[in-house]
Design a protein around this motif. Structure first.
Motif, PDB file in Angstrom:
ATOM      1  N   MET A   1       6.217 -15.731   8.560  1.00 16.09           N
ATOM      2  CA  MET A   1       5.758 -14.687   8.256  1.00 16.09           C
ATOM      3  C   MET A   1       4.237 -15.497   7.395  1.00 16.09           C
ATOM      4  O   MET A   1       4.331 -16.280   8.005  1.00 16.09           O
ATOM      5  CB  MET A   1       6.824 -14.116   7.437  1.00 16.09           C
ATOM      6  N   VAL A   2       3.691 -13.720   7.675  1.00 13.22           N
ATOM      7  CA  VAL A   2       2.458 -13.969   7.272  1.00 13.22           C
ATOM      8  C   VAL A   2       2.380 -13.373   6.194  1.00 13.22           C
ATOM      9  O   VAL A   2       2.460 -11.949   5.960  1.00 13.22           O
ATOM     10  CB  VAL A   2       1.116 -13.717   7.935  1.00 13.22           C
ATOM     11  N   GLY A   3       1.779 -14.314   4.414  1.00 16.81           N
ATOM     12  CA  GLY A   3       1.603 -12.639   3.624  1.00 16.81           C
ATOM     13  C   GLY A   3       0.815 -12.014   3.365  1.00 16.81           C
ATOM     14  O   GLY A   3       0.534 -11.985   4.450  1.00 16.81           O
ATOM     15  N   PRO A   4       0.387 -11.241   2.479  1.00 13.26           N
ATOM     16  CA  PRO A   4      -0.608 -10.031   2.391  1.00 13.26           C
ATOM     17  C   PRO A   4      -1.791 -10.117   2.525  1.00 13.26           C
ATOM     18  O   PRO A   4      -2.685  -9.179   3.359  1.00 13.26           O
ATOM     19  CB  PRO A   4       0.016  -9.896   1.281  1.00 13.26           C
ATOM     20  N   GLY A   5      -2.199 -11.606   2.200  1.00 15.78           N
ATOM     21  CA  GLY A   5      -3.799 -12.332   2.763  1.00 15.78           C
ATOM     22  C   GLY A   5      -4.485 -11.138   1.555  1.00 15.78           C
ATOM     23  O   GLY A   5      -4.218 -10.317   0.150  1.00 15.78           O
ATOM     24  N   SER A   6      -6.110 -12.000   1.078  1.00 18.40           N
ATOM     25  CA  SER A   6      -6.714 -11.921  -0.140  1.00 18.40           C
ATOM     26  C   SER A   6      -6.790 -10.731  -0.786  1.00 18.40           C
ATOM     27  O   SER A   6      -7.080  -9.859  -1.748  1.00 18.40           O
ATOM     28  CB  SER A   6      -7.224 -12.767  -0.841  1.00 18.40           C
ATOM     29  N   ASN A   7      -7.413  -9.745   0.870  1.00 19.99           N
ATOM     30  CA  ASN A   7      -8.049  -8.380   0.945  1.00 19.99           C
ATOM     31  C   ASN A   7      -6.984  -7.154   0.483  1.00 19.99           C
ATOM     32  O   ASN A   7      -7.372  -6.100   0.710  1.00 19.99           O
ATOM     33  CB  ASN A   7      -9.324  -8.147   1.970  1.00 19.99           C
ATOM     34  N   ALA A   8      -5.644  -8.194   0.139  1.00 19.32           N
ATOM     35  CA  ALA A   8      -5.131  -5.840  -0.071  1.00 19.32           C
ATOM     36  C   ALA A   8      -4.326  -6.138  -0.767  1.00 19.32           C
ATOM     37  O   ALA A   8      -5.669  -6.526  -2.303  1.00 19.32           O
ATOM     38  CB  ALA A   8      -3.389  -6.821   0.160  1.00 19.32           C
ATOM     39  N   VAL A   9      -4.468  -4.579  -0.684  1.00 16.81           N
ATOM     40  CA  VAL A   9      -3.972  -4.214  -2.427  1.00 16.81           C
ATOM     41  C   VAL A   9      -2.391  -3.731  -2.496  1.00 16.81           C
ATOM     42  O   VAL A   9      -1.859  -3.334  -1.416  1.00 16.81           O
ATOM     43  CB  VAL A   9      -4.696  -2.028  -2.161  1.00 16.81           C
ATOM     44  N   HIS A  10      -2.431  -3.733  -3.687  1.00 14.59           N
ATOM     45  CA  HIS A  10      -0.904  -3.650  -4.039  1.00 14.59           C
ATOM     46  C   HIS A  10      -0.701  -2.181  -4.794  1.00 14.59           C
ATOM     47  O   HIS A  10      -1.452  -3.071  -6.232  1.00 14.59           O
ATOM     48  CB  HIS A  10      -0.637  -4.960  -4.349  1.00 14.59           C
ATOM     49  N   ARG A  11       0.088  -1.234  -4.875  1.00 15.36           N
ATOM     50  CA  ARG A  11       0.190  -1.009  -6.298  1.00 15.36           C
ATOM     51  C   ARG A  11       2.162  -0.708  -5.643  1.00 15.36           C
ATOM     52  O   ARG A  11       3.279  -0.853  -5.724  1.00 15.36           O
ATOM     53  CB  ARG A  11       0.008   1.199  -5.347  1.00 15.36           C
ATOM     54  N   ARG A  12       2.148   0.178  -7.022  1.00 15.40           N
ATOM     55  CA  ARG A  12       3.743   0.333  -7.411  1.00 15.40           C
ATOM     56  C   ARG A  12       4.429   0.978  -6.224  1.00 15.40           C
ATOM     57  O   ARG A  12       5.399   0.438  -6.069  1.00 15.40           O
ATOM     58  CB  ARG A  12       4.275   1.707  -8.304  1.00 15.40           C
TER      59      ARG A  12
END
Length: 164
Positions: free
Chosen positions: A46-57
């Motif tokens: 698996m590869v995680g979201p990355g540092s420029n990912a945007v996380h919202r609710r």
């Protein structure tokens, strides 16, 4: 494809990422291989979201450039044996179902000419309200994309999953 095999290590990494980002959504990409008869898919990385990912609710936008680089690295390091299979993401406050946005994303992935996976998968890790500390994975696959006049229709199937 009828079954998906998830490495215990992959599921633990996804769960850890989910817990770190909750109550916000997170996600990433899955890599592995399919059996010769296409009945089984084995998720090895698996590869995680990355540092420029945007996380919202209620949404998540991945770091696409990071994902392309990581999948390329995994493919090269494995001598072409391990490749992109699909995406994963979390639903921290709801069940592991495909929302209409998830279905649209899966259709877009399937339609993208450079994804090397005709029928990609999507793992959704849900945590229903009131079920804190319990994550429930479900893996979906898009099977068909038929043109119907001005739009396309798709069929999504829930795959049985095993942890190895």
């Amino acid at each position: 494809m009828k079954r998906v095999w998830l490495s215990r290590n992959v599921l633990e990494k996804i769960t850890t990422e989910a817990e770190d980002k909750a109550p916000l959504e997170t996600g990433g990409v899955l890599a592995g291989y399919c059996s010769a008869d296409d009945n089984d898919v084995v998720v090895t990385e698996m590869v995680g979201p990355g540092s420029n990912a945007v996380h919202r609710r209620l949404s998540f936008r991945p770091d696409y450039e990071y994902h392309r680089e990581e999948i390329g690295r995994i493919f090269d390091d494995s001598g072409g044996e391990i490749t992109y299979l699909g995406d994963w993401h979390t639903h921290p406050a709801s069940r592991s179902y495909l929302s209409w946005l998830d279905k649209r994303a899966l259709r877009n992935i399937a339609a993208f000419p450079g994804n090397y996976m005709n029928n990609p998968i999507m793992l959704v890790l849900g945590q229903p309200e009131g079920a804190k500390d319990k994550w429930s994975p479900k893996v979906w696959r898009i099977l068909t994309m038929d043109r119907c006049f001005f739009w396309s229709t798709a069929r999504y199937v829930l795959l049985s999953h095993n942890t190895c």
